[in-house]
Design an enzyme around this catalytic site. Sequence first.
Site, PDB file in Angstrom:
ATOM      1  N   HIS A   1      -9.414   1.058   5.431  1.00 48.66           N
ATOM      2  CA  HIS A   1      -8.107   1.261   6.065  1.00 48.66           C
ATOM      3  C   HIS A   1      -8.278   2.189   7.276  1.00 48.66           C
ATOM      4  O   HIS A   1      -9.073   3.130   7.239  1.00 48.66           O
ATOM      5  CB  HIS A   1      -7.112   1.856   5.068  1.00 48.66           C
ATOM      6  CG  HIS A   1      -5.708   1.824   5.587  1.00 48.66           C
ATOM      7  ND1 HIS A   1      -5.233   2.752   6.481  1.00 48.66           N
ATOM      8  CD2 HIS A   1      -4.700   0.944   5.377  1.00 48.66           C
ATOM      9  CE1 HIS A   1      -3.972   2.459   6.786  1.00 48.66           C
ATOM     10  NE2 HIS A   1      -3.625   1.369   6.130  1.00 48.66           N
TER      11      HIS A   1
ATOM     12  N   GLY B   1       2.768   1.777  11.084  1.00 52.68           N
ATOM     13  CA  GLY B   1       3.550   2.986  10.843  1.00 52.68           C
ATOM     14  C   GLY B   1       4.747   3.174  11.752  1.00 52.68           C
ATOM     15  O   GLY B   1       5.166   4.299  11.981  1.00 52.68           O
TER      16      GLY B   1
ATOM     17  N   GLU C   1      -6.597   4.541   8.369  1.00 48.59           N
ATOM     18  CA  GLU C   1      -6.385   5.975   8.134  1.00 48.59           C
ATOM     19  C   GLU C   1      -7.649   6.626   7.578  1.00 48.59           C
ATOM     20  O   GLU C   1      -7.963   7.772   7.905  1.00 48.59           O
ATOM     21  CB  GLU C   1      -5.185   6.175   7.189  1.00 48.59           C
ATOM     22  CG  GLU C   1      -3.871   5.926   7.918  1.00 48.59           C
ATOM     23  CD  GLU C   1      -2.741   5.420   7.054  1.00 48.59           C
ATOM     24  OE1 GLU C   1      -2.850   5.456   5.808  1.00 48.59           O
ATOM     25  OE2 GLU C   1      -1.738   4.963   7.632  1.00 48.59           O
TER      26      GLU C   1
ATOM     27  N   GLY D   1       2.839  -1.256   4.412  1.00 47.62           N
ATOM     28  CA  GLY D   1       2.838   0.177   4.158  1.00 47.62           C
ATOM     29  C   GLY D   1       4.243   0.649   3.844  1.00 47.62           C
ATOM     30  O   GLY D   1       4.731   0.525   2.718  1.00 47.62           O
ATOM     31  N   GLY D   2       4.923   1.180   4.860  1.00 49.93           N
ATOM     32  CA  GLY D   2       6.235   1.802   4.674  1.00 49.93           C
ATOM     33  C   GLY D   2       7.230   0.986   3.858  1.00 49.93           C
ATOM     34  O   GLY D   2       7.872   1.510   2.942  1.00 49.93           O
TER      35      GLY D   2
ATOM     36  N   SER E   1       3.742  -2.549  10.405  1.00 51.48           N
ATOM     37  CA  SER E   1       5.207  -2.498  10.507  1.00 51.48           C
ATOM     38  C   SER E   1       5.875  -3.816  10.122  1.00 51.48           C
ATOM     39  O   SER E   1       6.848  -4.224  10.757  1.00 51.48           O
ATOM     40  CB  SER E   1       5.639  -2.093  11.922  1.00 51.48           C
ATOM     41  OG  SER E   1       5.066  -0.854  12.272  1.00 51.48           O
TER      42      SER E   1
ATOM     43  N   ASN F   1       0.871  -1.183   0.000  1.00 53.35           N
ATOM     44  CA  ASN F   1       0.000   0.000   0.000  1.00 53.35           C
ATOM     45  C   ASN F   1       0.906   1.231   0.000  1.00 53.35           C
ATOM     46  O   ASN F   1       1.521   1.543   1.016  1.00 53.35           O
ATOM     47  CB  ASN F   1      -0.887  -0.039   1.251  1.00 53.35           C
ATOM     48  CG  ASN F   1      -1.691   1.240   1.436  1.00 53.35           C
ATOM     49  OD1 ASN F   1      -1.753   2.083   0.532  1.00 53.35           O
ATOM     50  ND2 ASN F   1      -2.317   1.383   2.593  1.00 53.35           N
ATOM     51  N   TRP F   2       0.967   1.882  -1.149  1.00 58.73           N
ATOM     52  CA  TRP F   2       1.890   3.022  -1.286  1.00 58.73           C
ATOM     53  C   TRP F   2       1.339   4.286  -0.634  1.00 58.73           C
ATOM     54  O   TRP F   2       2.018   5.306  -0.569  1.00 58.73           O
ATOM     55  CB  TRP F   2       2.202   3.291  -2.753  1.00 58.73           C
ATOM     56  CG  TRP F   2       2.956   2.187  -3.443  1.00 58.73           C
ATOM     57  CD1 TRP F   2       3.334   0.977  -2.918  1.00 58.73           C
ATOM     58  CD2 TRP F   2       3.436   2.193  -4.799  1.00 58.73           C
ATOM     59  NE1 TRP F   2       4.008   0.237  -3.856  1.00 58.73           N
ATOM     60  CE2 TRP F   2       4.079   0.948  -5.022  1.00 58.73           C
ATOM     61  CE3 TRP F   2       3.364   3.102  -5.855  1.00 58.73           C
ATOM     62  CZ2 TRP F   2       4.663   0.615  -6.248  1.00 58.73           C
ATOM     63  CZ3 TRP F   2       3.937   2.784  -7.087  1.00 58.73           C
ATOM     64  CH2 TRP F   2       4.586   1.554  -7.271  1.00 58.73           C
ATOM     65  N   LYS F   3       0.110   4.232  -0.186  1.00 54.75           N
ATOM     66  CA  LYS F   3      -0.544   5.387   0.456  1.00 54.75           C
ATOM     67  C   LYS F   3      -0.383   6.643  -0.429  1.00 54.75           C
ATOM     68  O   LYS F   3      -0.383   6.532  -1.645  1.00 54.75           O
ATOM     69  CB  LYS F   3       0.012   5.589   1.857  1.00 54.75           C
ATOM     70  CG  LYS F   3      -0.109   4.324   2.719  1.00 54.75           C
ATOM     71  CD  LYS F   3       0.109   4.584   4.168  1.00 54.75           C
ATOM     72  CE  LYS F   3      -0.006   3.274   4.939  1.00 54.75           C
ATOM     73  NZ  LYS F   3       0.099   3.450   6.376  1.00 54.75           N
TER      74      LYS F   3
ATOM     75  N   GLU G   1      -5.147  -5.234  10.900  1.00 51.96           N
ATOM     76  CA  GLU G   1      -4.146  -4.190  11.107  1.00 51.96           C
ATOM     77  C   GLU G   1      -4.400  -3.493  12.444  1.00 51.96           C
ATOM     78  O   GLU G   1      -5.175  -2.529  12.510  1.00 51.96           O
ATOM     79  CB  GLU G   1      -4.220  -3.162   9.981  1.00 51.96           C
ATOM     80  CG  GLU G   1      -3.930  -3.745   8.621  1.00 51.96           C
ATOM     81  CD  GLU G   1      -3.318  -2.722   7.690  1.00 51.96           C
ATOM     82  OE1 GLU G   1      -2.256  -3.008   7.138  1.00 51.96           O
ATOM     83  OE2 GLU G   1      -3.877  -1.624   7.543  1.00 51.96           O
TER      84      GLU G   1
HETATM   85  C1  PEP Z   1      -0.698   0.119   6.735  1.00 58.74           C
HETATM   86  O1  PEP Z   1      -0.898   1.292   7.044  1.00 58.74           O
HETATM   87  O2  PEP Z   1      -1.552  -0.529   6.115  1.00 58.74           O
HETATM   88  C2  PEP Z   1       0.563  -0.510   7.130  1.00 58.74           C
HETATM   89  C3  PEP Z   1       0.584  -1.807   7.282  1.00 58.74           C
HETATM   90  O3  PEP Z   1       1.612   0.344   7.306  1.00 58.74           O
HETATM   91  P1  PEP Z   1       3.069  -0.041   7.855  1.00 58.74           P
HETATM   92  O4  PEP Z   1       3.516  -1.299   7.167  1.00 58.74           O
HETATM   93  O5  PEP Z   1       3.914   1.139   7.498  1.00 58.74           O
HETATM   94  O6  PEP Z   1       2.911  -0.239   9.325  1.00 58.74           O
END
Ligand code: PEP
Length: 269
Positions: free
Chosen positions: A102, A180, A104, A242-243, A221, A13-15, A174
């Site tokens: 999600h 994050g 967010e 995510g990241g 994460s 997920n490139w957000k 999640e």
């Molecule tokens: C997310 O926000 O869906 C996520 C999993 O982010 P991260 O991997 O950065 O925790």
Amino acid sequence: MKPDLHKKFVVGNWKMHTTTADATHLAKEIADGLGAMNIVDRVSVAVCPPFPYLGLVGEILKGSGVALGAQNLYPEKDGAFTGEVSPTMLLDLGCKYVILGHSERRRILGESDAFINQKVRAALTAGLDVILCVGETLDQRNSGQTEAMLDRQLTQGLADVSFGVLNRVTIAYEPLWAIGNLGHHATPQQAQDAHALIRRCFARIYGEKSAQAVVIQYGGSVKPENAASMLTPYGVDGALIGGASLRADQFLAIVQAGISEAQVIGKSA
Ligand code: PEP
């Protein structure tokens, strides 16, 4: 019963990150890297870039075995909805998946379970596969409300979703406190336990067979360093990243961990 050997499902997920140049570069690196890994039949992979880069990234990924997904949609076919994007438009751009619910979007944009449910149904009706995100806050976990929260998000998010289309729904667990890189990490045991709660809820709504069959990803994460351990627990069928999905080397390492874990035969409950 869930098969002993099954493919993990790894999604990036490139957000709201990347530019045209970044998205081009990242997509090429992922396509080339996965081409070299010969991923077909060993792992399922998708990336979800921001809306403006879907067409571009879709072109680059063609033939790579990596599917394209979007991060959101509006639950109408077309019409006077300024600034919104319909399921049909996403299909037109080559999307197979859409991430919905999600945290967010729930937290920052105030999306309710009822609105997420409208999106889930619109996506499935249009022909998109859904990745529905659920998860509890740290306060909810600490006050013993994890199961109630997951139950509510699943029951309301999947309201009126028929048994017949369930094989096109993936759940991403999640926990908000682990997303994050905020300093908290779920343990593999916590992921396994939460996934078991999700299956229990599925069993109640759709029956035991569906509960065993539903694909449940863990997200929060996940990095190359912890990917193998987070993908190992029974009932963790993949990861939403995510990241680390913004770095091709890290994303590819996580996909590799997914391949290795799927090859571990004979995992038992
Ligand atoms: C997310 O926000 O869906 C996520 C999993 O982010 P991260 O991997 O950065 O925790």
